[in-house]
Motif scaffolding. Sequence first.
Motif, PDB file in Angstrom:
ATOM      1  N   LYS A   3       0.836  -1.205   0.000  1.00 40.55           N
ATOM      2  CA  LYS A   3       0.000   0.000   0.000  1.00 40.55           C
ATOM      3  C   LYS A   3       0.867   1.249   0.000  1.00 40.55           C
ATOM      4  O   LYS A   3       1.961   1.250   0.549  1.00 40.55           O
ATOM      5  CB  LYS A   3      -0.893   0.039   1.246  1.00 40.55           C
ATOM      6  CG  LYS A   3      -1.890  -1.076   1.368  1.00 40.55           C
ATOM      7  CD  LYS A   3      -2.665  -0.953   2.660  1.00 40.55           C
ATOM      8  CE  LYS A   3      -3.622  -2.125   2.819  1.00 40.55           C
ATOM      9  NZ  LYS A   3      -4.252  -2.117   4.145  1.00 40.55           N
ATOM     10  N   GLU A   4       0.349   2.291  -0.583  1.00 39.01           N
ATOM     11  CA  GLU A   4       0.956   3.615  -0.573  1.00 39.01           C
ATOM     12  C   GLU A   4       2.308   3.655  -1.291  1.00 39.01           C
ATOM     13  O   GLU A   4       3.363   3.622  -0.657  1.00 39.01           O
ATOM     14  CB  GLU A   4       1.089   4.159   0.847  1.00 39.01           C
ATOM     15  CG  GLU A   4      -0.225   4.289   1.582  1.00 39.01           C
ATOM     16  CD  GLU A   4      -0.053   4.760   3.017  1.00 39.01           C
ATOM     17  OE1 GLU A   4       0.934   5.467   3.323  1.00 39.01           O
ATOM     18  OE2 GLU A   4      -0.929   4.420   3.836  1.00 39.01           O
ATOM     19  N   PRO A   5       2.289   3.741  -2.621  1.00 32.15           N
ATOM     20  CA  PRO A   5       3.543   3.824  -3.375  1.00 32.15           C
ATOM     21  C   PRO A   5       4.428   4.977  -2.886  1.00 32.15           C
ATOM     22  O   PRO A   5       3.931   6.035  -2.510  1.00 32.15           O
ATOM     23  CB  PRO A   5       3.087   4.075  -4.815  1.00 32.15           C
ATOM     24  CG  PRO A   5       1.676   3.603  -4.868  1.00 32.15           C
ATOM     25  CD  PRO A   5       1.114   3.821  -3.487  1.00 32.15           C
ATOM     26  N   VAL A   6       5.729   4.733  -2.895  1.00 32.92           N
ATOM     27  CA  VAL A   6       6.707   5.721  -2.437  1.00 32.92           C
ATOM     28  C   VAL A   6       8.007   5.476  -3.205  1.00 32.92           C
ATOM     29  O   VAL A   6       8.265   4.359  -3.643  1.00 32.92           O
ATOM     30  CB  VAL A   6       6.903   5.618  -0.902  1.00 32.92           C
ATOM     31  CG1 VAL A   6       7.514   4.300  -0.506  1.00 32.92           C
ATOM     32  CG2 VAL A   6       7.695   6.758  -0.352  1.00 32.92           C
ATOM     33  N   SER A   7       8.806   6.503  -3.362  1.00 34.50           N
ATOM     34  CA  SER A   7      10.112   6.354  -3.995  1.00 34.50           C
ATOM     35  C   SER A   7      11.167   6.598  -2.930  1.00 34.50           C
ATOM     36  O   SER A   7      11.157   7.641  -2.263  1.00 34.50           O
ATOM     37  CB  SER A   7      10.251   7.364  -5.140  1.00 34.50           C
ATOM     38  OG  SER A   7      11.444   7.146  -5.830  1.00 34.50           O
ATOM     39  N   LEU A   8      12.053   5.631  -2.748  1.00 30.61           N
ATOM     40  CA  LEU A   8      13.031   5.701  -1.662  1.00 30.61           C
ATOM     41  C   LEU A   8      14.453   5.496  -2.167  1.00 30.61           C
ATOM     42  O   LEU A   8      14.682   4.732  -3.108  1.00 30.61           O
ATOM     43  CB  LEU A   8      12.710   4.626  -0.622  1.00 30.61           C
ATOM     44  CG  LEU A   8      11.343   4.721   0.041  1.00 30.61           C
ATOM     45  CD1 LEU A   8      11.005   3.423   0.750  1.00 30.61           C
ATOM     46  CD2 LEU A   8      11.314   5.879   1.012  1.00 30.61           C
ATOM     47  N   GLU A   9      15.394   6.155  -1.517  1.00 27.80           N
ATOM     48  CA  GLU A   9      16.811   5.969  -1.812  1.00 27.80           C
ATOM     49  C   GLU A   9      17.185   4.554  -1.391  1.00 27.80           C
ATOM     50  O   GLU A   9      16.872   4.123  -0.288  1.00 27.80           O
ATOM     51  CB  GLU A   9      17.622   6.993  -1.019  1.00 27.80           C
ATOM     52  CG  GLU A   9      19.050   7.092  -1.419  1.00 27.80           C
ATOM     53  CD  GLU A   9      19.296   7.920  -2.671  1.00 27.80           C
ATOM     54  OE1 GLU A   9      20.421   7.891  -3.145  1.00 27.80           O
ATOM     55  OE2 GLU A   9      18.372   8.580  -3.164  1.00 27.80           O
ATOM     56  N   GLU A  10      17.851   3.840  -2.288  1.00 27.83           N
ATOM     57  CA  GLU A  10      18.130   2.434  -2.007  1.00 27.83           C
ATOM     58  C   GLU A  10      19.530   2.059  -2.479  1.00 27.83           C
ATOM     59  O   GLU A  10      20.002   2.543  -3.492  1.00 27.83           O
ATOM     60  CB  GLU A  10      17.083   1.583  -2.742  1.00 27.83           C
ATOM     61  CG  GLU A  10      17.081   0.150  -2.361  1.00 27.83           C
ATOM     62  CD  GLU A  10      15.765  -0.533  -2.709  1.00 27.83           C
ATOM     63  OE1 GLU A  10      15.825  -1.730  -3.027  1.00 27.83           O
ATOM     64  OE2 GLU A  10      14.692   0.098  -2.642  1.00 27.83           O
ATOM     65  N   GLY A  11      20.154   1.183  -1.712  1.00 25.92           N
ATOM     66  CA  GLY A  11      21.446   0.621  -2.061  1.00 25.92           C
ATOM     67  C   GLY A  11      21.394  -0.869  -1.821  1.00 25.92           C
ATOM     68  O   GLY A  11      20.364  -1.398  -1.398  1.00 25.92           O
ATOM     69  N   CYS A  12      22.517  -1.558  -2.061  1.00 28.20           N
ATOM     70  CA  CYS A  12      22.520  -3.011  -1.933  1.00 28.20           C
ATOM     71  C   CYS A  12      23.939  -3.504  -1.726  1.00 28.20           C
ATOM     72  O   CYS A  12      24.868  -3.019  -2.375  1.00 28.20           O
ATOM     73  CB  CYS A  12      21.933  -3.615  -3.213  1.00 28.20           C
ATOM     74  SG  CYS A  12      21.877  -5.405  -3.238  1.00 28.20           S
ATOM     75  N   LEU A  13      24.105  -4.482  -0.849  1.00 27.82           N
ATOM     76  CA  LEU A  13      25.421  -5.071  -0.618  1.00 27.82           C
ATOM     77  C   LEU A  13      25.978  -5.707  -1.891  1.00 27.82           C
ATOM     78  O   LEU A  13      27.186  -5.769  -2.069  1.00 27.82           O
ATOM     79  CB  LEU A  13      25.343  -6.123   0.497  1.00 27.82           C
ATOM     80  CG  LEU A  13      24.939  -5.631   1.875  1.00 27.82           C
ATOM     81  CD1 LEU A  13      24.832  -6.806   2.844  1.00 27.82           C
ATOM     82  CD2 LEU A  13      25.899  -4.580   2.390  1.00 27.82           C
TER      83      LEU A  13
END
Length: 171
Positions: free
Chosen positions: A79-89
Amino acid sequence: MARDIVIWPHKVLNSPTKPVTDFGPSLQKLLEEMAESMKEAEGIGIAANQVGESLRVALVSREDGTSFEIVNPRLLEKKEPVSLEEGCLSVPREWEKCPRFHKVKVRFQDRAGEWHELEAEGRLAHILQHEIDHLDGHVFVEHLSSLKRTLILDRMKKYQKAKVRHEKREG
Protein backbone atom coordinates in the motif's frame (compact mmCIF):
# COMPACT_ATOMS: atom_id res chain seq x y z
CA MET A 1 32.23 -17.36 9.54
CA ALA A 2 31.24 -14.55 7.19
CA ARG A 3 30.82 -15.40 3.53
CA ASP A 4 31.74 -13.22 0.57
CA ILE A 5 28.92 -11.09 -0.84
CA VAL A 6 28.01 -11.99 -4.43
CA ILE A 7 28.20 -8.98 -6.78
CA TRP A 8 25.53 -8.25 -9.41
CA PRO A 9 25.09 -9.37 -12.21
CA HIS A 10 26.06 -12.83 -10.86
CA LYS A 11 23.50 -15.41 -12.07
CA VAL A 12 22.56 -16.53 -8.52
CA LEU A 13 21.08 -13.04 -7.99
CA ASN A 14 18.96 -13.22 -11.15
CA SER A 15 17.19 -16.53 -10.47
CA PRO A 16 14.30 -17.19 -8.08
CA THR A 17 15.44 -19.04 -4.96
CA LYS A 18 14.20 -22.45 -3.85
CA PRO A 19 11.81 -22.82 -0.90
CA VAL A 20 13.35 -23.94 2.39
CA THR A 21 12.11 -27.40 3.38
CA ASP A 22 14.85 -28.41 5.85
CA PHE A 23 14.82 -26.37 9.07
CA GLY A 24 17.70 -28.32 10.57
CA PRO A 25 21.32 -27.52 11.41
CA SER A 26 22.29 -26.53 7.85
CA LEU A 27 19.72 -23.68 7.89
CA GLN A 28 20.88 -22.56 11.33
CA LYS A 29 24.50 -22.49 10.12
CA LEU A 30 23.53 -20.53 7.00
CA LEU A 31 21.63 -17.97 9.11
CA GLU A 32 24.69 -17.51 11.36
CA GLU A 33 26.96 -17.03 8.36
CA MET A 34 24.50 -14.58 6.78
CA ALA A 35 24.34 -12.58 10.03
CA GLU A 36 28.13 -12.40 10.17
CA SER A 37 28.31 -11.39 6.50
CA MET A 38 25.67 -8.68 6.99
CA LYS A 39 27.43 -7.33 10.07
CA GLU A 40 30.86 -7.34 8.40
CA ALA A 41 29.44 -5.49 5.37
CA GLU A 42 27.50 -3.08 7.64
CA GLY A 43 24.22 -4.01 5.93
CA ILE A 44 20.63 -3.79 7.13
CA GLY A 45 19.42 -6.89 5.31
CA ILE A 46 20.79 -9.83 3.38
CA ALA A 47 19.30 -12.63 1.29
CA ALA A 48 20.77 -16.13 1.03
CA ASN A 49 21.50 -15.75 -2.67
CA GLN A 50 23.71 -12.76 -1.83
CA VAL A 51 26.09 -15.24 -0.18
CA GLY A 52 25.70 -17.78 -3.00
CA GLU A 53 22.88 -19.95 -1.58
CA SER A 54 19.77 -20.20 -3.74
CA LEU A 55 17.40 -20.61 -0.78
CA ARG A 56 14.33 -18.54 0.09
CA VAL A 57 15.67 -17.05 3.34
CA ALA A 58 16.76 -13.55 4.33
CA LEU A 59 17.70 -11.51 7.38
CA VAL A 60 16.03 -8.16 8.00
CA SER A 61 17.11 -5.46 10.48
CA ARG A 62 14.71 -3.64 12.76
CA GLU A 63 15.08 0.02 13.73
CA ASP A 64 16.67 -1.01 17.06
CA GLY A 65 19.53 -2.79 15.27
CA THR A 66 18.36 -6.34 15.95
CA SER A 67 17.48 -8.59 13.05
CA PHE A 68 15.14 -11.48 12.32
CA GLU A 69 14.91 -14.14 9.64
CA ILE A 70 12.22 -14.46 7.02
CA VAL A 71 11.98 -17.94 5.51
CA ASN A 72 9.77 -18.64 2.49
CA PRO A 73 8.28 -15.11 2.64
CA ARG A 74 5.36 -13.87 0.54
CA LEU A 75 4.18 -10.30 0.15
CA LEU A 76 0.44 -10.36 0.81
CA GLU A 77 -0.31 -6.63 0.56
CA LYS A 78 1.43 -3.48 -0.66
CA LYS A 79 0.00 0.00 0.00
CA GLU A 80 0.96 3.61 -0.57
CA PRO A 81 3.54 3.82 -3.38
CA VAL A 82 6.71 5.72 -2.44
CA SER A 83 10.11 6.35 -3.99
CA LEU A 84 13.03 5.70 -1.66
CA GLU A 85 16.81 5.97 -1.81
CA GLU A 86 18.13 2.43 -2.01
CA GLY A 87 21.45 0.62 -2.06
CA CYS A 88 22.52 -3.01 -1.93
CA LEU A 89 25.42 -5.07 -0.62
CA SER A 90 25.54 -6.81 -4.01
CA VAL A 91 25.71 -3.47 -5.85
CA PRO A 92 28.33 -1.68 -3.75
CA ARG A 93 28.58 2.11 -3.64
CA GLU A 94 25.45 2.63 -5.75
CA TRP A 95 22.42 4.52 -4.42
CA GLU A 96 19.32 5.41 -6.45
CA LYS A 97 15.67 6.31 -5.91
CA CYS A 98 13.62 3.13 -6.23
CA PRO A 99 9.82 2.68 -6.36
CA ARG A 100 8.52 0.77 -3.32
CA PHE A 101 5.51 0.81 -0.99
CA HIS A 102 5.24 2.51 2.39
CA LYS A 103 3.18 -0.33 3.93
CA VAL A 104 3.36 -4.08 3.39
CA LYS A 105 1.96 -7.27 4.87
CA VAL A 106 4.23 -10.32 4.73
CA ARG A 107 3.71 -14.00 5.58
CA PHE A 108 6.87 -15.95 6.41
CA GLN A 109 8.35 -18.75 8.50
CA ASP A 110 10.98 -18.39 11.22
CA ARG A 111 14.08 -20.57 11.68
CA ALA A 112 11.97 -23.26 13.36
CA GLY A 113 9.40 -23.37 10.54
CA GLU A 114 6.63 -21.53 12.44
CA TRP A 115 4.44 -19.25 10.29
CA HIS A 116 4.04 -15.52 11.03
CA GLU A 117 2.30 -12.53 9.48
CA LEU A 118 3.77 -9.08 9.82
CA GLU A 119 2.42 -5.68 8.88
CA ALA A 120 5.26 -3.20 8.42
CA GLU A 121 5.68 0.37 7.28
CA GLY A 122 8.49 2.79 6.55
CA ARG A 123 12.05 1.52 6.77
CA LEU A 124 11.10 -2.04 7.75
CA ALA A 125 8.63 -2.31 4.85
CA HIS A 126 11.36 -1.02 2.54
CA ILE A 127 13.89 -3.63 3.70
CA LEU A 128 11.33 -6.45 3.47
CA GLN A 129 10.51 -5.55 -0.14
CA HIS A 130 14.20 -5.31 -1.06
CA GLU A 131 15.06 -8.72 0.43
CA ILE A 132 11.98 -10.47 -0.98
CA ASP A 133 12.92 -9.04 -4.39
CA HIS A 134 16.31 -10.76 -3.99
CA LEU A 135 14.61 -14.06 -3.19
CA ASP A 136 12.46 -13.65 -6.31
CA GLY A 137 15.64 -13.21 -8.39
CA HIS A 138 15.54 -9.40 -8.70
CA VAL A 139 18.02 -6.68 -7.76
CA PHE A 140 16.90 -3.10 -7.09
CA VAL A 141 18.62 -1.83 -10.25
CA GLU A 142 15.93 -3.62 -12.27
CA HIS A 143 13.49 -0.95 -11.04
CA LEU A 144 15.64 1.79 -12.62
CA SER A 145 15.76 3.16 -16.16
CA SER A 146 17.72 1.13 -18.69
CA LEU A 147 20.32 3.93 -18.91
CA LYS A 148 20.96 3.93 -15.13
CA ARG A 149 20.99 0.13 -15.09
CA THR A 150 23.57 0.01 -17.91
CA LEU A 151 25.81 2.59 -16.20
CA ILE A 152 25.67 0.67 -12.91
CA LEU A 153 26.35 -2.62 -14.73
CA ASP A 154 29.49 -1.10 -16.27
CA ARG A 155 30.65 0.08 -12.83
CA MET A 156 30.00 -3.37 -11.30
CA LYS A 157 32.07 -5.04 -14.03
CA LYS A 158 34.94 -2.61 -13.30
CA TYR A 159 34.48 -3.21 -9.55
CA GLN A 160 34.74 -6.98 -10.10
CA LYS A 161 37.91 -6.64 -12.18
CA ALA A 162 39.52 -4.38 -9.57
CA LYS A 163 38.52 -6.81 -6.80
CA VAL A 164 40.10 -9.76 -8.66
CA ARG A 165 43.32 -7.77 -9.24
CA HIS A 166 43.41 -6.82 -5.54
CA GLU A 167 42.87 -10.45 -4.45
CA LYS A 168 45.69 -11.63 -6.74
CA ARG A 169 48.07 -9.08 -5.20
CA GLU A 170 47.00 -10.05 -1.66
CA GLY A 171 47.19 -13.81 -2.37
